[in-house]
Scaffold this motif. Structure first.
Motif, PDB file in Angstrom:
ATOM      1  N   LYS A 102      69.271  14.320 146.470  1.00  0.00           N
ATOM      2  CA  LYS A 102      70.359  15.284 146.736  1.00  0.00           C
ATOM      3  C   LYS A 102      69.996  16.690 146.279  1.00  0.00           C
ATOM      4  N   ILE A 103      68.723  17.052 146.431  1.00  0.00           N
ATOM      5  CA  ILE A 103      68.266  18.398 146.071  1.00  0.00           C
ATOM      6  C   ILE A 103      68.999  19.456 146.895  1.00  0.00           C
ATOM      7  N   ASP A 104      69.411  19.085 148.105  1.00  0.00           N
ATOM      8  CA  ASP A 104      70.052  20.043 149.013  1.00  0.00           C
ATOM      9  C   ASP A 104      71.423  20.516 148.518  1.00  0.00           C
ATOM     10  N   VAL A 105      72.063  19.799 147.582  1.00  0.00           N
ATOM     11  CA  VAL A 105      73.395  20.202 147.105  1.00  0.00           C
ATOM     12  C   VAL A 105      73.320  20.992 145.793  1.00  0.00           C
ATOM     13  N   LEU A 106      72.119  21.283 145.311  1.00  0.00           N
ATOM     14  CA  LEU A 106      71.958  21.963 144.033  1.00  0.00           C
ATOM     15  C   LEU A 106      71.740  23.458 144.219  1.00  0.00           C
ATOM     16  N   ASN A 107      72.258  24.247 143.277  1.00  0.00           N
ATOM     17  CA  ASN A 107      71.969  25.684 143.299  1.00  0.00           C
ATOM     18  C   ASN A 107      70.638  25.937 142.587  1.00  0.00           C
ATOM     19  N   GLU A 108      70.218  27.198 142.542  1.00  0.00           N
ATOM     20  CA  GLU A 108      68.900  27.522 141.988  1.00  0.00           C
ATOM     21  C   GLU A 108      68.773  27.119 140.520  1.00  0.00           C
ATOM     22  N   ALA A 124      58.897   0.328 142.310  1.00  0.00           N
ATOM     23  CA  ALA A 124      60.340   0.403 142.076  1.00  0.00           C
ATOM     24  C   ALA A 124      60.742   1.874 141.999  1.00  0.00           C
ATOM     25  N   CYS A 125      61.640   2.281 142.886  1.00  0.00           N
ATOM     26  CA  CYS A 125      62.056   3.677 142.968  1.00  0.00           C
ATOM     27  C   CYS A 125      63.398   3.869 142.271  1.00  0.00           C
ATOM     28  N   PHE A 126      63.432   4.786 141.313  1.00  0.00           N
ATOM     29  CA  PHE A 126      64.686   5.116 140.635  1.00  0.00           C
ATOM     30  C   PHE A 126      65.217   6.405 141.230  1.00  0.00           C
ATOM     31  N   ILE A 127      66.430   6.351 141.755  1.00  0.00           N
ATOM     32  CA  ILE A 127      67.019   7.518 142.410  1.00  0.00           C
ATOM     33  C   ILE A 127      67.877   8.265 141.395  1.00  0.00           C
ATOM     34  N   PHE A 128      67.405   9.449 141.028  1.00  0.00           N
ATOM     35  CA  PHE A 128      68.046  10.279 140.012  1.00  0.00           C
ATOM     36  C   PHE A 128      68.838  11.386 140.704  1.00  0.00           C
ATOM     37  N   THR A 129      70.121  11.516 140.368  1.00  0.00           N
ATOM     38  CA  THR A 129      70.935  12.612 140.886  1.00  0.00           C
ATOM     39  C   THR A 129      71.490  13.415 139.718  1.00  0.00           C
ATOM     40  N   LEU A 130      71.305  14.727 139.795  1.00  0.00           N
ATOM     41  CA  LEU A 130      71.797  15.591 138.719  1.00  0.00           C
ATOM     42  C   LEU A 130      73.315  15.615 138.704  1.00  0.00           C
ATOM     43  N   LYS A 131      73.928  15.491 139.889  1.00  0.00           N
ATOM     44  CA  LYS A 131      75.388  15.431 140.000  1.00  0.00           C
ATOM     45  C   LYS A 131      75.766  14.635 141.247  1.00  0.00           C
ATOM     46  N   HIS A 132      77.020  14.198 141.272  1.00  0.00           N
ATOM     47  CA  HIS A 132      77.562  13.405 142.405  1.00  0.00           C
ATOM     48  C   HIS A 132      76.760  12.131 142.693  1.00  0.00           C
ATOM     49  N   PRO A 133      76.642  11.205 141.763  1.00  0.00           N
ATOM     50  CA  PRO A 133      77.093  11.240 140.365  1.00  0.00           C
ATOM     51  C   PRO A 133      75.993  11.760 139.448  1.00  0.00           C
ATOM     52  N   GLU A 134      76.367  12.043 138.205  1.00  0.00           N
ATOM     53  CA  GLU A 134      75.383  12.454 137.205  1.00  0.00           C
ATOM     54  C   GLU A 134      74.649  11.225 136.687  1.00  0.00           C
ATOM     55  N   THR A 135      73.330  11.270 136.712  1.00  0.00           N
ATOM     56  CA  THR A 135      72.526  10.136 136.241  1.00  0.00           C
ATOM     57  C   THR A 135      72.347  10.221 134.728  1.00  0.00           C
TER      58      THR A 135
END
Length: 308
Positions: free
Chosen positions: A128-134, A92-103
């Motif tokens: 969505k690692i590609d939309v994050l800054n450093e 079971a894969c949980f998809i975590f996004t730091l933003k857009h949306p915030e998990t």
């Protein structure tokens, strides 16, 4: 005849006949014993069943085989009822996004506890690692480290830049998998990135609330060209744990379960007991407050369920 449920729309199902690979439209015949009377659905995608054919090749499902495991969510608008999301899951894969949306961490921790309770291997996908800054990427790495310390595997991915998608394919190969996460986290986009010809519907994030719109309305199994399959499910707002006593909940938080051996009392519930090693570990940061908070909430829910 034996088959597997590969699509559920509520009253109708699609059954994949195991020997021939032919797909039949199917309905239920007879009474099915539910895990608990408060379950809303007798069958779920992933179930192995027996069925018989009648005129016009309509299949009637007559028996369900015992499930190796399953995941459950709270039924929509019915807090005291639950709905089986999928069954017989390998990963079971949980998809975590730091933003857009915030998990939310509560949602992730509830998911992980359910995986522990129902014997399912979890994998956290930081999407969505590609939309994050450093700076944001460093935050993700810190979160990743915390969960790896507990014992959970994870992977940083991007459906657009294709980051680590080949590695993910290797993990999913020849497995029955299922993707979870907040609406808008990129479940369908990820499935399309792994296999474009599936062409699942996707939608944009709502600018007003920064939340996703539900694009999947029923559960369905899709087959990977690299082997195995994925169960695509409607957005899940909250997981449920049924038939679990509050004393059991600590078993589903590995860091709490390990620490309990150091508590003064063998039956410690880790709330306000003296010389509790878990509460002490909270003070030192060895156990995260967000995880502990979910643990307390699940215990309260378990007690409430057994009182009703």
């Amino acid at each position: 005849m034996k088959g597997k449920i590969i699509k559920s729309t509520g009253s109708w199902y699609q059954v994949l006949e195991m020997e021939t690979g032919k797909i039949f439209e199917a309905r239920i015949r007879g009474k099915f014993k539910l895990i608990k009377t408060r379950l809303t659905n007798p069958l779920a995608v992933g179930d192995f069943v027996e069925f018989q054919l009648e005129q016009d090749d309509i299949a009637w499902i007559t028996k369900i085989e015992p499930r190796s495991n399953y995941l459950i969510r709270k039924a929509v608008n019915l807090s005291k009822e639950a709905h089986i999301i999928a069954s017989n899951i390998d990963i079971a894969c949980f998809i975590f996004t730091l933003k857009h949306p915030e998990t939310s961490f509560g949602f992730l921790d509830r998911f992980l506890a359910c995986c522990e309770a129902y014997n399912i291997k979890p994998l956290i996908l930081f999407n969505k690692i590609d939309v994050l800054n450093e700076e944001e990427i460093e935050v993700v790495k810190d979160i990743q480290f915390l969960y790896q310390e507990i014992g959970y595997d994870s992977l940083e991915i991007s459906s657009y830049s294709k980051l680590n998608l080949e590695d993910l394919q290797e993990v999913l190969k020849d497995q029955t998998s299922v993707f979870f996460g907040h609406s808008g986290c990129g479940k369908s986009t990820l499935v399309n990135a792994l296999q474009p010809d599936l062409n699942l519907r996707t939608s944009e994030i709502s600018d007003t609330h920064l939340k996703g719109k539900h694009t999947t309305t029923f559960a369905q199994m899709h087959f990977w060209h690299f082997g195995g399959n994925v169960i695509d499910t409607p957005g899940v707002r909250e997981f449920a744990m049924i038939d679990i006593e509050k004393e059991e909940v600590q078993h589903y938080f590995p860091e709490i379960f390990r620490k309990r051996k150091e508590c003064k009392f063998h039956n410690c519930m880790h709330i306000n007991e003296p010389k509790c090693a878990v509460v002490a570990a909270l003070e030192t940061g060895e156990i995260q407050y967000s995880r502990y908070s979910t643990y307390i909430k699940l215990m309260e829910e378990a007690e409430e369920n057994f009182q009703n």
